[in-house]
Scaffold this active site. Structure first.
Site: not given
Ligand SMILES: *[C@@H]1O[C@H](CO)[C@@H](O)[C@H](O)[C@H]1NC(C)=O
Ligand SMILES: *[C@@H]1O[C@H](CO)[C@@H](O)[C@H](O)[C@H]1NC(C)=O
Ligand SMILES: *[C@@H]1O[C@H](CO)[C@@H](O)[C@H](O)[C@H]1NC(C)=O
Ligand SMILES: *[C@@H]1O[C@H](CO)[C@@H](O)[C@H](O)[C@H]1NC(C)=O
Ligand SMILES: *[C@@H]1O[C@H](CO)[C@@H](O)[C@H](O)[C@H]1NC(C)=O
Ligand SMILES: *[C@@H]1O[C@H](CO)[C@@H](O)[C@H](O)[C@H]1NC(C)=O
Length: 655
Positions: A315, A319, A570
């Site tokens: 994650e 990002d 995401s």
């Protein structure tokens, strides 16, 4: 369960026969509930001498106007467009009135609670007083019981309603502990937690698999010679260059990086690995090798390397790699890292850190759903005065959350409190982006039964709206994928079985905001979904999501030293955050405000024309095909994917 007989006497005779309350005021029901939450049952009356930390949340005088205020600064046609508020102005507008404080205080004093027992929080939003169950029952005209649920232990809560004197009721938002099932009976510091950790409720982790040969990775980063060829390579592997090409974002160099800001939120244990950022930059943006985000720790937040696994690292790696590469080497990206390794974090930790007044708003966070500090399980021990981080993080212009949860996990009051805070961030000029989840019309694969509980199996056939994307004051971001056979835009809604189905649908909690009225009604009229009102909220009166989307399929990500192919909303969310950061840069350089809360703007017809309308695909879930992407807004891809240069030009025309 019968109501306190004492209270019935008060109501019947109009005077108090059973307490020290000399106030002549009539008592009114302040809050009630029609049934006990599933699984709980009353086991006995609560002992009269148990001490309750009674908290009285005062009405924020202007909270019902928050939408109006927000529209004044966010609607493109408003003369106040872009005139965002300072934190002090926000604090002032919503601070309870002196009258409210005085009325509640004098009621407590007249109820024989000494002045030395009554405490006020610094920001004046709530009053706290320790009382015995006996005193609370008298004050509130109710009876307290111990309730039990097998997996959760015992809580103390009052029977179906509680009362306040009529002249007090209008000044009080809510009193706790009362109807909420969150006051643990005899929870000792050493006791193991018996509530789910926030990481069960808030998830971001996108799915991933090992990427095709990394040698292919470099190829798609070359100069564009043949767009069709290039895009079909992007269909195999997304890179920053693909996103620049897809979304007309090829000419961005920050002009005022020192005056602009973007923040990415990560909830521990999610953490980036420095070596992964460098592996990614070496391939796609060599001048950024060695660059790191500006680190802001919230409630013990650490970029942990204690456990390294894809679940821990994908994650954050995703990002930061994409946000940092897209805004480029001169624009700093702030990392808001919340929570320690013991307790984790919920988004409320982040909101508390961004706005000190949120820490105490309506009595503060919910100890049953949010971390508690000092952490009884040995985690973050907090600050001496506030116990946790309040107002310690800088407000960014764009705030990106690659997490999502479900309306079904929370009470309406919990969600409204958080949602109002997003409105306040919008008032202060912050664009708040939330991913809509990766399970289509379901949540983490689960759907609702007739009672509104989440689960899987034949009884669970109702769609489960995502939260906070259903809050009308955030911008919900869905996902698309490259589909070169799809005409015009070469994109369709993202659906890859077992990996990603873009989250979308209709809220069961939040009303339809004015900015969405036309598009939602058009969708329901022109393309009525083939489901009954027991499957989704078909009333046409509820907030619908997402608002917009971007590609979320086959992102090339360096994680734990490997090249991965990553799927998720995401991924699309930090990408959208980077685009709006570029638009903010252009506006700030022109002496204008940040774009702040964008929804009223992007739904206007001139702005909608600067989005690629996605008309293919759907978002399957709950054993159905979900909703279908159609011309115009749809509950799969929103108004579509951005043409960033066109949007920038339009935003530069606004004041
Ligand atoms: C671009 O590539 C496609 C597929 O290889 C080919 O059909 C097309 O003719 C090329 N276009 C140009 C302008 O070279
Ligand atoms: C970015 O952050 C670094 C480290 O804090 C700082 O030295 C630099 O001035 C910042 N750049 C801008 C443009 O603000
Ligand atoms: C891609 O687009 C084609 C043509 O519009 C459509 O038939 C097909 O369903 C789309 N594929 C997906 C996965 O959406
Ligand atoms: C549908 O949404 C509206 C507005 O949010 C809400 O008042 C209503 O209760 C919802 N209906 C259902 C069945 O959830
Ligand atoms: C950027 O910030 C600096 C320092 O605060 C200020 O002097 C300058 O006017 C700002 N520039 C713009 C374009 O806002
Ligand atoms: C990209 O945006 C520019 C500026 O608005 C516009 O002139 C151009 O046509 C756009 N390109 C595409 C491919 O949409």
């Amino acid at each position: 369960m019968h109501l306190a007989s004492c209270l019935l006497t008060i109501l019947a005779l109009g005077l108090s026969l059973c307490g020290a309350s000399p106030a002549p005021s009539r008592h009114v029901v302040h809050e009630s509930r029609s049934s006990i939450p599933t699984g709980w049952s009353p086991v006995r009356r609560a002992d009269q001498d148990i001490v309750l930390p009674l908290r009285i949340g005062l009405v924020q005088p202007n909270i019902h106007k928050v939408e109006e205020y927000l529209m004044e600064v966010s609607h493109p046609q408003s003369p106040g467009y872009g005139k965002h508020w300072t934190p002090a102005e926000v604090g002032h507008a919503f601070r309870p009135s002196k009258e409210a404080v005085d009325v509640v205080r004098s009621w407590l004093l007249m109820s024989a609670l000494g002045a030395d027992r009554i405490r006020m929080t610094n920001d004046g939003t709530w009053i706290r007083v320790y009382v015995t169950v006996k005193e609370a029952e008298k004050l509130l005209g109710t009876e307290y019981y111990v309730y039990e649920k097998e997996t959760e232990g015992e809580v103390i809560a009052c029977a179906d309603k509680y009362h306040l004197p009529e002249h007090v009721s209008g000044h009080v938002e809510l009193v706790t502990p009362t109807l909420q099932f969150d006051f643990k009976h005899k929870r000792r510091a050493a006791e193991k937690r018996d509530r789910p950790p926030p990481s069960k409720l808030w998830r971001g982790i996108p799915t991933s698999n090992v990427s095709p040969a990394s040698s292919a990775v470099a190829q798609v980063n070359g100069p564009v010679e043949n767009i069709t060829e290039q895009l079909s390579a992007c269909g195999e592997q997304i890179t920053p260059a693909c996103l620049q090409l897809l979304y007309n974002f090829t000419d961005f160099t920050p002009q005022v990086p020192g005056n602009n800001s973007i923040a990415i939120v990560e909830l521990t244990p999610n953490a980036y690995l420095a070596s992964d950022l460098d592996m990614f930059f070496a391939n796609f943006s060599p001048s950024q090798v060695g660059e790191r985000p500006i680190f802001v720790s919230i409630d013990g937040g650490v970029v942990q390397t204690t456990t390294e696994s894809l679940d821990d690292n994908v994650e954050s790696d995703l990002d930061l790699q994409y946000a940092m590469a897209l805004v480029g080497p001169t624009q700093n990206v702030t990392l808001l890292q919340a929570g320690d390794l013991v307790e984790g974090a919920s988004p409320n930790d982040v909101l508390d850190a961004l706005d000190a007044s949120y820490c105490t708003y309506e009595g503060g966070d919910d100890p049953n759903l949010d971390p508690v500090y000092p952490d009884p399980d040995g985690g973050y021990q907090g600050k001496a005065r506030t116990r946790h981080d309040c107002g310690t993080a800088p407000l960014p212009n764009v705030l990106s959350f690659s997490y999502s949860s479900a309306e079904a996990y929370f009470t309406p009051a919990y969600m409204e409190r958080m949602c109002n805070e997003f409105a306040k961030l919008g008032l202060m000029g912050v664009t708040v982006l939330w991913s809509t989840g990766d399970y289509g019309v379901a949540t983490f694969g689960d759907c609702l039964d007739a009672a509104g509980d989440l689960g899987s199996g034949t009884d669970y056939t109702t769609f489960s709206p995502s939260f906070p994307a259903t809050c009308p004051y955030v911008t919900g971001v869905g996902a698309t994928q490259i589909n070169t056979t799809s005409t015009r835009t070469m994109e369709s809604a993202a659906y890859e079985p077992g990996k990603l189905s873009s989250g979308g649908g209709f809220s069961n909690i939040f009303a339809l905001p004015s900015y969405q009225q036309t598009v939602v009604q058009d969708y329901l009229t022109n393309y009525p979904p083939p489901y009954s009102s027991s499957v989704y909220n078909s009333s046409g009166n509820s907030r619908a999501y997402p608002d917009l989307s971007a590609n979320g399929v086959r992102y090339t990500v360096a994680a734990d030293g490997e090249w991965l192919s990553v799927y998720g909303t995401s991924a699309s969310t930090p990408v959208i955050a980077s685009f709006f950061t570029a638009i903010n840069d252009a506006r700030i350089a022109a002496g204008k405000s940040s774009i702040g809360f964008i929804n009223p703007t992007i739904y206007s017809s001139s702005f909608q024309a600067a989005f690629n309308d996605i008309t293919d695909g759907s978002n399957p879930g709950c054993g159905t095909q979900g909703f279908y992407a159609e011309p115009g807004w749809d509950p799969v891809t929103g108004i579509g994917t951005p043409n960033v240069a066109m949007l920038r030009d339009l935003w530069l025309e606004l004041q």
